[in-house]
Design an enzyme around this catalytic site. Structure first.
Site, mmCIF file in Angstrom:
data_model
loop_
_atom_site.group_PDB
_atom_site.id
_atom_site.type_symbol
_atom_site.label_atom_id
_atom_site.label_comp_id
_atom_site.label_asym_id
_atom_site.label_seq_id
_atom_site.Cartn_x
_atom_site.Cartn_y
_atom_site.Cartn_z
ATOM 1 N N LYS A 38 0.813 -1.218 0.000
ATOM 2 C CA LYS A 38 0.000 0.000 0.000
ATOM 3 C C LYS A 38 0.844 1.265 0.000
ATOM 4 O O LYS A 38 0.540 2.249 0.669
ATOM 5 C CB LYS A 38 -0.962 -0.003 1.183
ATOM 6 C CG LYS A 38 -1.856 -1.228 1.271
ATOM 7 C CD LYS A 38 -2.538 -1.555 -0.060
ATOM 8 C CE LYS A 38 -3.514 -0.466 -0.481
ATOM 9 N NZ LYS A 38 -4.084 -0.750 -1.839
ATOM 10 N N HIS A 107 6.602 -7.651 -2.644
ATOM 11 C CA HIS A 107 6.619 -6.911 -1.391
ATOM 12 C C HIS A 107 7.744 -7.409 -0.476
ATOM 13 O O HIS A 107 7.896 -6.897 0.640
ATOM 14 C CB HIS A 107 5.288 -7.074 -0.650
ATOM 15 C CG HIS A 107 4.150 -6.353 -1.291
ATOM 16 N ND1 HIS A 107 4.233 -5.057 -1.746
ATOM 17 C CD2 HIS A 107 2.862 -6.753 -1.547
ATOM 18 C CE1 HIS A 107 3.065 -4.689 -2.255
ATOM 19 N NE2 HIS A 107 2.231 -5.696 -2.149
ATOM 20 N N TYR A 200 6.174 8.107 -3.471
ATOM 21 C CA TYR A 200 4.798 8.304 -3.914
ATOM 22 C C TYR A 200 4.470 9.786 -4.036
ATOM 23 O O TYR A 200 3.855 10.231 -5.012
ATOM 24 C CB TYR A 200 3.861 7.633 -2.907
ATOM 25 C CG TYR A 200 2.395 7.639 -3.275
ATOM 26 C CD1 TYR A 200 1.847 6.605 -4.010
ATOM 27 C CD2 TYR A 200 1.550 8.670 -2.855
ATOM 28 C CE1 TYR A 200 0.496 6.586 -4.339
ATOM 29 C CE2 TYR A 200 0.203 8.664 -3.170
ATOM 30 C CZ TYR A 200 -0.319 7.622 -3.916
ATOM 31 O OH TYR A 200 -1.655 7.620 -4.237
ATOM 32 N N LYS A 267 -8.415 6.216 -2.161
ATOM 33 C CA LYS A 267 -8.327 7.639 -2.475
ATOM 34 C C LYS A 267 -7.051 8.000 -3.234
ATOM 35 O O LYS A 267 -7.074 8.823 -4.140
ATOM 36 C CB LYS A 267 -8.385 8.465 -1.188
ATOM 37 C CG LYS A 267 -9.726 8.446 -0.482
ATOM 38 C CD LYS A 267 -9.684 9.363 0.739
ATOM 39 C CE LYS A 267 -11.040 9.424 1.433
ATOM 40 N NZ LYS A 267 -10.988 10.330 2.626
#
Length: 306
Positions: A38, A107, A200, A267
């Protein structure tokens, strides 16, 4: 289960870790997305696929528009992979049949990567995200999939507060978070030609510049003509979370692990953590960040007030 100082769920995932450590053979042309869960994995998956395949598919015909991102880039955690078309199982031996460059994601922490990945000339693109937004996104995601992948202590339904306590202690899947990130960060400083370290937040604030970095790193730079023709902005718009989450293929059904496809999209905002964290949580996270990141040179573009 703790293995090589990182936590793994007591299920097939740990067994697969051992299998792929022993049997996966990287090729020099492989491109591997690495990340903690994430932190922007799905977004980088679509961007990398679009960059690598832009000469093969016009943007209007890109497989991104009709296939889930995680069906386009194979995940190393699975001993057997499923092709997006036909849903056929692919074994390790079958991976050699994939045309270069092969695209993978994982991951797993750096220490758990197969030696062939570390020693070959394959390239790793590591994406990270500020720890507060990462925490919130993980909590939402694991809450959604607990009912599908329950029965394991790392995938049980968590309260926000309980998950926070485990997160700070590093008792989360592929955790501790900071050790995961710092290991890749330090390796990227040692071998910048091998590992591209992306944030990010940087991708959000300046997507054009950082998509150019991705293209240069994988050896397929954008030409001046492509830039003037809007290819870069076209890829960014096509791969935006607002666009990808509304595609029909990503709104319905489950992937091959049984997780709802829409669970991978929420989102995608920077700073959503401010809607969840208490002042005490912020203070504790701030102290942990200072402890874990001090002296590394790694920083995140977030304002922490305690």
């Amino acid at each position: 289960m703790k293995y090589q100082n990182f936590w793994y769920p007591r299920c097939r995932l740990f067994k697969n870790t051992l299998e792929y450590q022993r049997h996966f053979e990287a090729k020099d042309t492989d491109l591997i997305i690495a990340s903690h869960p994430k932190t922007g994995t799905t977004w980088l998956t679509t961007l990398l696929f679009a960059v690598v395949n832009r000469g093969k598919y016009p943007l209007s015909e890109s497989p991104i528009l009709y296939q889930h991102p995680h069906h386009l880039v194979h995940r190393l955690e699975d001993v057997h992979f499923r092709e997006a078309i036909g849903n056929q199982l692919i074994s390790f031996s079958d991976l050699n049949k994939l045309l270069p460059p092969r695209l993978f994601s994982t991951h797993f922490p750096y220490v758990s990567l197969p030696e062939s990945i570390k020693t070959s000339n394959c390239r790793i693109l590591y994406i990270c995200r500020n720890p507060l937004d990462t925490f919130v996104s993980q909590w939402h995601f694991y809450s959604k999939i607990a009912k599908h992948l329950g029965g394991d202590q790392h995938l049980k339904p968590y309260s926000f507060e309980d998950y926070f306590e485990d997160w700070l202690e590093g008792r989360i899947m592929f955790g501790p978070f900071f050790e995961h990130v710092v290991d890749y960060w330090m390796k990227s400083l040692e071998r910048p030609e091998k590992i591209l370290f992306l944030k990010y937040e940087d991708l959000k604030y300046d997507p054009i510049q950082h998509l150019k970095r991705v293209a240069d790193f994988v050896g397929i730079p954008f030409s001046p003509e492509e830039e003037s023709e809007g290819v870069i902005t076209g890829i960014i718009e096509m791969c935006s979370i607002n666009n990808v989450k509304e595609l029909e293929v990503n709104k319905n059904g489950v992937n091959f692990t049984g997780v709802e496809k829409r669970a991978y999209f929420r989102k995608g905002e920077v700073g959503d953590w401010t809607n969840y964290f208490t002042p005490n949580m912020v203070e504790r996270m701030n102290k942990l960040m200072q402890q874990k990141l001090g002296g590394t040179g790694l920083t995140f573009k977030i304002l922490l007030e305690s």
